[in-house]
Write an enzyme that holds these catalytic residues in place. Structure first.
Site, PDB file in Angstrom:
ATOM      1  N   GLU A 364      87.143  20.175  65.196  1.00  0.00           N
ATOM      2  CA  GLU A 364      87.527  19.519  63.933  1.00  0.00           C
ATOM      3  C   GLU A 364      86.460  18.522  63.468  1.00  0.00           C
ATOM      4  O   GLU A 364      86.762  17.468  62.919  1.00  0.00           O
ATOM      5  CB  GLU A 364      88.880  18.797  64.070  1.00  0.00           C
ATOM      6  N   ARG A 376      78.649   6.640  56.078  1.00  0.00           N
ATOM      7  CA  ARG A 376      78.314   6.869  54.665  1.00  0.00           C
ATOM      8  C   ARG A 376      79.171   6.030  53.743  1.00  0.00           C
ATOM      9  O   ARG A 376      78.720   5.545  52.698  1.00  0.00           O
ATOM     10  CB  ARG A 376      78.447   8.351  54.328  1.00  0.00           C
TER      11      ARG A 376
END
Length: 380
Positions: A364, A376
């Protein structure tokens, strides 16, 4: 049941008690034998489905349980405590049902979801490819429209339930390069041209088949397109946000099992006339294990409650998956250490727990990808 657990309703408490009863009666006694033989416990998964435990987070109108995600995740934890293979099977099946439940048409949901969520059918999620794991937008499996069908060609890799699933959610390229060219189709596993390869020989989760799947001119009816053409990448990423929480819950259940086993052993094992749990070096190790497990549990449930409230939760899900699976690797390794030489042999389950924990840091989205996702957002 964890004595510190808070549940949103009496119904949720009853569901967890049911899950624990079934896991103790139907799962735990089989785990060692099935893992040793590498046989998937298909009938055990059907038992969970018949008990209503395979569609918990989906709408009752679609055949699901209508339960909050926080309840579903705690059921996964209960199952993983007894047998990770089965908890992972439930998590992957739930992930495979997501595209239809969230993006399918009303006709698709009415036709397919009751059977899928009822548990008689088992799903697989075909996103990863041999040359593209983390870079899902670069997938090359292609679906070309031919009359009333899509003709699918390509290869998927590391597919959980390959060869035992009844259906696959297949992410394939119907357009140009990049995310905008990706679509999702829902394919019966029996479709001619869908050919699972020999299962991979893995470090752990031996009872859960993982393999490549070849698509060789496999014809999938155009009516099995989920959402619109070009919407597949958004579907896949949305599904993974929820799926990461499932893996986090599995990690918590596995780690709790390791911690409890190590604690029980440390209470019984004596050295120098003293229980080893009373030595500070061991007692502090167990205290750290228990604390990290509870921290992971609360972070995961916080993300689930955000999801249940309709709030953004993707970043917290990435944090939960990252923290919980790294924690499970550390806790299971420490459980082996508490048992010493006995932890390294198959007479005790902690060596299996340690081998199983490793894959949770990879599936995952690897934990390196989770760190990228989180960092980010911090740089914006």
């Amino acid at each position: 049941m964890n004595r510190y657990r808070l549940l949103p309703s009496d119904e949720a408490a009853a569901i967890l008690e049911l899950a624990g009863d079934i896991a103790d009666r139907e799962l735990a006694p089989l785990a060692d034998d099935f893992e040793e033989r590498g046989e998937f416990p298909r009938e055990a998964v059907r038992v969970l489905g018949r008990a209503g435990l395979l569609g918990l987070p989906y709408d009752e109108a679609d055949g699901g349980g209508g339960q909050p995600y926080e309840v579903y995740l705690q059921v996964l934890e209960v199952l993983a405590y007894r047998w990770l293979t089965v908890a992972e099977a439930v998590s992957v099946h739930t992930l495979a049902c997501y595209p239809l439940a969230a993006f399918g048409s009303s006709a698709q949901r009415a036709e397919y979801l009751p059977g899928l969520l009822g548990g008689e059918l088992l799903g697989g999620y075909c996103l990863t490819e041999p040359a593209g794991g983390s870079d899902a937008a670069a997938l090359t499996t292609r679906a070309v429209r031919d009359g009333e069908d899509y003709v699918v060609n390509g290869t998927k890799a590391w597919i959980t339930h390959a060869g035992v699933a009844d259906f696959y959610q297949v992410f394939c390229r119907t357009g140009g390069p990049g995310p905008a060219g990706v679509s999702c189709v829902f394919a019966d596993a029996s479709t001619p041209g869908i050919v699972p390869a020999r299962p991979e020989r893995k470090m752990g989760l031996n009872a859960s088949p993982t393999a490549q799947i070849a698509f060789d001119d496999a014809r999938v009816p155009a009516g099995r397109l989920v959402g619109e053409e070009g919407e597949g990448f958004r579907i896949a990423m949305s599904a993974l946000d929820a799926g990461r929480l499932g893996i986090a819950a599995c990690a918590i259940g596995l780690a709790q099992a390791a911690c409890d086993y190590a604690t029980g052993y440390a209470k019984e094992r004596q050295q120098f006339g003293t229980r080893i749990i009373d030595f500070q070096g061991v007692g502090f190790m167990l205290a750290d294990m228990a604390t990290q497990i509870e921290a992971a549990r609360q972070l995961t449930l916080h993300a689930a409650r955000l999801k249940d409230a309709g709030r953004p939760y993707g970043i917290v899900a990435a944090q939960a998956k990252l923290f919980a699976t790294d924690m499970a690797m550390k806790v299971t390794t420490d459980a082996v250490q508490v048992l010493g030489g006995y932890g390294y042999v198959r007479d005790h389950p902690v060596e299996r727990y340690m081998r199983e924990a490793k894959v949770l840091q990879i599936v995952e989205g690897t934990n390196q990808i989770q760190r990228m996702v989180i960092s980010r957002t911090m740089s914006r």
